[in-house]
Design a protein around this motif. Structure first.
Motif, mmCIF file in Angstrom:
data_model
loop_
_atom_site.group_PDB
_atom_site.id
_atom_site.type_symbol
_atom_site.label_atom_id
_atom_site.label_comp_id
_atom_site.label_asym_id
_atom_site.label_seq_id
_atom_site.Cartn_x
_atom_site.Cartn_y
_atom_site.Cartn_z
ATOM 1 N N GLU A 36 10.279 -82.704 24.829
ATOM 2 C CA GLU A 36 9.198 -83.102 23.918
ATOM 3 C C GLU A 36 9.531 -82.734 22.481
ATOM 4 O OE1 GLU A 36 4.434 -82.152 23.162
ATOM 5 O OE2 GLU A 36 5.481 -81.315 24.912
ATOM 6 N N ILE A 37 10.218 -81.609 22.294
ATOM 7 C CA ILE A 37 10.505 -81.128 20.938
ATOM 8 C C ILE A 37 11.765 -81.761 20.370
ATOM 9 C CG2 ILE A 37 11.107 -79.086 19.575
ATOM 10 C CD1 ILE A 37 9.398 -77.441 21.492
ATOM 11 N N TYR A 38 12.847 -81.758 21.173
ATOM 12 C CA TYR A 38 14.160 -82.153 20.658
ATOM 13 C C TYR A 38 14.628 -83.532 21.127
ATOM 14 C CZ TYR A 38 14.316 -77.143 19.671
ATOM 15 O OH TYR A 38 14.032 -75.887 19.221
ATOM 16 N N GLY A 39 13.842 -84.190 21.971
ATOM 17 C CA GLY A 39 14.267 -85.482 22.478
ATOM 18 C C GLY A 39 15.073 -85.341 23.762
ATOM 19 N N GLY A 50 18.714 -69.089 27.155
ATOM 20 C CA GLY A 50 17.503 -68.591 27.783
ATOM 21 C C GLY A 50 16.278 -68.875 26.929
ATOM 22 N N SER A 51 15.143 -68.941 27.572
ATOM 23 C CA SER A 51 13.914 -69.228 26.836
ATOM 24 C C SER A 51 13.515 -68.072 25.925
ATOM 25 C CB SER A 51 12.780 -69.522 27.819
ATOM 26 O OG SER A 51 12.556 -68.401 28.676
ATOM 27 N N ASP A 52 14.000 -66.852 26.206
ATOM 28 C CA ASP A 52 13.619 -65.710 25.384
ATOM 29 C C ASP A 52 14.118 -65.854 23.952
ATOM 30 O OD1 ASP A 52 16.178 -65.547 26.325
ATOM 31 O OD2 ASP A 52 16.194 -63.357 26.522
ATOM 32 N N ALA A 53 15.310 -66.449 23.766
ATOM 33 C CA ALA A 53 15.834 -66.642 22.410
ATOM 34 C C ALA A 53 14.972 -67.641 21.637
ATOM 35 C CB ALA A 53 17.286 -67.126 22.477
ATOM 36 N N TRP A 54 14.561 -68.708 22.308
ATOM 37 C CA TRP A 54 13.713 -69.713 21.650
ATOM 38 C C TRP A 54 12.363 -69.111 21.286
ATOM 39 C CZ3 TRP A 54 9.154 -72.306 21.811
ATOM 40 C CH2 TRP A 54 9.074 -73.514 21.120
ATOM 41 N N LEU A 55 11.765 -68.360 22.189
ATOM 42 C CA LEU A 55 10.457 -67.756 21.925
ATOM 43 C C LEU A 55 10.544 -66.729 20.792
ATOM 44 C CD1 LEU A 55 9.209 -67.245 25.594
ATOM 45 C CD2 LEU A 55 8.419 -68.955 23.943
ATOM 46 N N LEU A 56 11.670 -65.990 20.747
ATOM 47 C CA LEU A 56 11.856 -65.020 19.663
ATOM 48 C C LEU A 56 11.954 -65.727 18.321
ATOM 49 C CD1 LEU A 56 12.405 -62.161 18.602
ATOM 50 C CD2 LEU A 56 14.824 -62.523 19.159
ATOM 51 N N ALA A 57 12.734 -66.812 18.266
ATOM 52 C CA ALA A 57 12.873 -67.551 17.012
ATOM 53 C C ALA A 57 11.532 -68.129 16.577
ATOM 54 C CB ALA A 57 13.906 -68.667 17.184
ATOM 55 N N GLU A 58 10.752 -68.643 17.522
ATOM 56 C CA GLU A 58 9.431 -69.181 17.187
ATOM 57 C C GLU A 58 8.515 -68.081 16.663
ATOM 58 O OE1 GLU A 58 6.216 -72.059 19.420
ATOM 59 O OE2 GLU A 58 6.907 -70.265 20.479
ATOM 60 N N LYS A 59 8.584 -66.910 17.284
ATOM 61 C CA LYS A 59 7.749 -65.786 16.851
ATOM 62 C C LYS A 59 8.096 -65.350 15.428
ATOM 63 C CE LYS A 59 6.375 -61.118 18.265
ATOM 64 N NZ LYS A 59 6.560 -60.058 19.302
ATOM 65 N N ILE A 60 9.380 -65.335 15.116
ATOM 66 C CA ILE A 60 9.807 -64.940 13.774
ATOM 67 C C ILE A 60 9.340 -65.963 12.740
ATOM 68 C CG2 ILE A 60 11.817 -64.559 12.304
ATOM 69 C CD1 ILE A 60 11.155 -62.274 14.234
ATOM 70 N N LEU A 61 9.382 -67.240 13.070
ATOM 71 C CA LEU A 61 8.933 -68.266 12.129
ATOM 72 C C LEU A 61 7.433 -68.163 11.860
ATOM 73 C CD1 LEU A 61 10.943 -71.423 13.243
ATOM 74 C CD2 LEU A 61 11.171 -70.143 11.112
ATOM 75 N N LYS A 62 6.689 -67.672 12.828
ATOM 76 C CA LYS A 62 5.241 -67.538 12.655
ATOM 77 C C LYS A 62 4.862 -66.261 11.912
ATOM 78 C CE LYS A 62 3.918 -70.199 16.762
ATOM 79 N NZ LYS A 62 3.254 -70.149 18.091
ATOM 80 N N LEU A 148 16.503 -70.746 10.556
ATOM 81 C CA LEU A 148 15.891 -70.936 11.864
ATOM 82 C C LEU A 148 15.320 -72.346 12.014
ATOM 83 C CD1 LEU A 148 14.020 -67.536 12.413
ATOM 84 C CD2 LEU A 148 16.024 -68.360 13.639
ATOM 85 N N ARG A 149 14.818 -72.905 10.931
ATOM 86 C CA ARG A 149 14.262 -74.262 10.980
ATOM 87 C C ARG A 149 15.336 -75.339 10.925
ATOM 88 N NH1 ARG A 149 9.842 -72.539 6.477
ATOM 89 N NH2 ARG A 149 8.248 -71.668 7.879
ATOM 90 N N GLY A 150 16.546 -74.951 10.548
ATOM 91 C CA GLY A 150 17.616 -75.927 10.446
ATOM 92 C C GLY A 150 17.589 -76.710 9.152
ATOM 93 N N LEU A 151 16.971 -76.164 8.109
ATOM 94 C CA LEU A 151 16.949 -76.849 6.816
ATOM 95 C C LEU A 151 18.379 -76.958 6.284
ATOM 96 C CD1 LEU A 151 13.818 -75.214 5.177
ATOM 97 C CD2 LEU A 151 13.985 -77.404 6.347
ATOM 98 N N PRO A 152 18.702 -78.000 5.488
ATOM 99 C CA PRO A 152 17.778 -78.839 4.709
ATOM 100 C C PRO A 152 17.265 -80.093 5.414
ATOM 101 C CG PRO A 152 20.022 -79.297 4.066
ATOM 102 C CD PRO A 152 20.083 -78.219 5.100
ATOM 103 N N ASN A 161 7.142 -74.303 12.450
ATOM 104 C CA ASN A 161 7.369 -73.099 13.249
ATOM 105 C C ASN A 161 8.216 -73.373 14.487
ATOM 106 O OD1 ASN A 161 5.832 -71.450 11.524
ATOM 107 N ND2 ASN A 161 3.933 -71.961 12.580
ATOM 108 N N VAL A 162 8.864 -74.515 14.506
ATOM 109 C CA VAL A 162 9.736 -74.874 15.628
ATOM 110 C C VAL A 162 11.183 -74.602 15.239
ATOM 111 C CG1 VAL A 162 10.560 -76.730 17.112
ATOM 112 C CG2 VAL A 162 8.140 -76.620 16.467
ATOM 113 N N PRO A 163 11.875 -73.714 15.925
ATOM 114 C CA PRO A 163 13.266 -73.406 15.572
ATOM 115 C C PRO A 163 14.194 -74.553 15.930
ATOM 116 C CG PRO A 163 12.645 -72.243 17.575
ATOM 117 C CD PRO A 163 11.397 -72.900 17.068
ATOM 118 N N SER A 164 15.277 -74.671 15.188
ATOM 119 C CA SER A 164 16.261 -75.700 15.495
ATOM 120 C C SER A 164 17.067 -75.287 16.723
ATOM 121 C CB SER A 164 17.200 -75.919 14.302
ATOM 122 O OG SER A 164 18.044 -74.792 14.123
ATOM 123 N N ALA A 165 17.566 -76.279 17.448
ATOM 124 C CA ALA A 165 18.357 -75.998 18.647
ATOM 125 C C ALA A 165 19.627 -75.243 18.296
ATOM 126 C CB ALA A 165 18.687 -77.308 19.363
ATOM 127 N N ALA A 166 20.238 -75.573 17.157
ATOM 128 C CA ALA A 166 21.476 -74.903 16.756
ATOM 129 C C ALA A 166 21.246 -73.416 16.518
ATOM 130 C CB ALA A 166 22.033 -75.564 15.496
#
Length: 243
Positions: A36-39, A50-62, A148-152, A161-166
């Motif tokens: 749903e997020i990345y296609g 692991g999902s823990d890395a994704w959840l940690l990145a999301e928590k930091i963005l928030k 974390l967002r994958g800018l630019p 608040n969604v971290p990039s896959a990279a």
């Protein structure tokens, strides 16, 4: 390959299979969420990290406090240093395992697992170094958020608040490689121990001695696994107990 040899290989591969299952406790939920997020390519995310890395990145963005974000960077640098040391140790242990007596006559799968452990250990050191270099370039909390967002790349406000896959892969890959190195080493050592006994390769120890070593080895592995997973078992028991 005889039935006994096949049983030995299967028994040695069991820890690898269990590790893969444990890494994705809710595979179906994670896959649908990542898609749903990345296609469509998001379906690969549960297999790569692991999902823990994704959840940690999301928590930091928030997080609104810049200090929390800078503390996160410091913690990741410390973790990368630890992973680099652990990966180097695993690589050295794997190199030593390749010099075991009777390895060439035990089974080729054992050597393959030891080589896999060596490669994963070396790769974990390299990726930990890459992680250190990446975080060393993030000076401010804004830099960390943008990374974390994958800018630019352009993002919508709903995805801020969604971290990039990279970024998630950079956070989780070194640890995953260390896990792979340890699992591969255990599988290789298990196969080696079983086939030294099956093929009676250690003439000095004799058949009985090799048999006792196999029993002691798998008993020790069971004990280590029990001690490692007891917190998980207790959590499952507590969650399933009615209040």
């Amino acid at each position: 390959m005889s039935g006994i040899e096949l049983a030995g290989v299967v028994l040695a591969v069991v820890p690898f299979v269990l590790s893969s299952i444990e890494k994705s406790t809710d595979f179906k939920f994670q896959t649908s969420r990542y898609v749903e997020i990345y296609g469509p390519l998001g379906a690969l995310m549960p297999l790569l990290c692991g999902s823990d890395a994704w959840l940690l990145a999301e928590k930091i963005l928030k997080a609104d406090d810049d200090k929390i974000i800078l503390d996160f960077v410091a913690a990741q640098i410390a973790q990368a240093n630890m992973v680099a040391v652990t990966g180097a140790i695993m690589a050295q242990v794997a190199i030593t395992a390749l010099t075991l007596d009777y390895l060439s006559t035990a089974h080729w799968v054992a050597r393959a697992f030891f080589l896999s452990s060596l490669l994963a250990g070396c790769a974990s050191v390299y990726y930990a170094m890459y992680q250190l270099r990446t975080f060393g370039r993030l000076i401010t909390a804004k830099d960390v958020r943008n990374w974390l967002r994958g800018l630019p790349r352009e993002i919508k406000d709903s995805r801020k608040n969604v971290p990039s896959a990279a970024a998630v892969l950079v956070l989780d890959t070194p640890r995953g490689l260390v896990d792979m190195a340890a699992t591969s080493f255990v599988c290789g050592l298990s196969i080696y121990t079983v086939f030294v006994f099956i093929n009676s390769l250690d003439t000095n120890a004799g058949q009985n001695g090799s048999r006792n070593i196999v029993i002691a080895y798998f008993a020790s592995m069971w004990l280590c696994g029990t001690l490692y997973s007891r917190s998980l078992v207790l959590d499952i028991f507590v969650d399933s107990t009615p209040t």
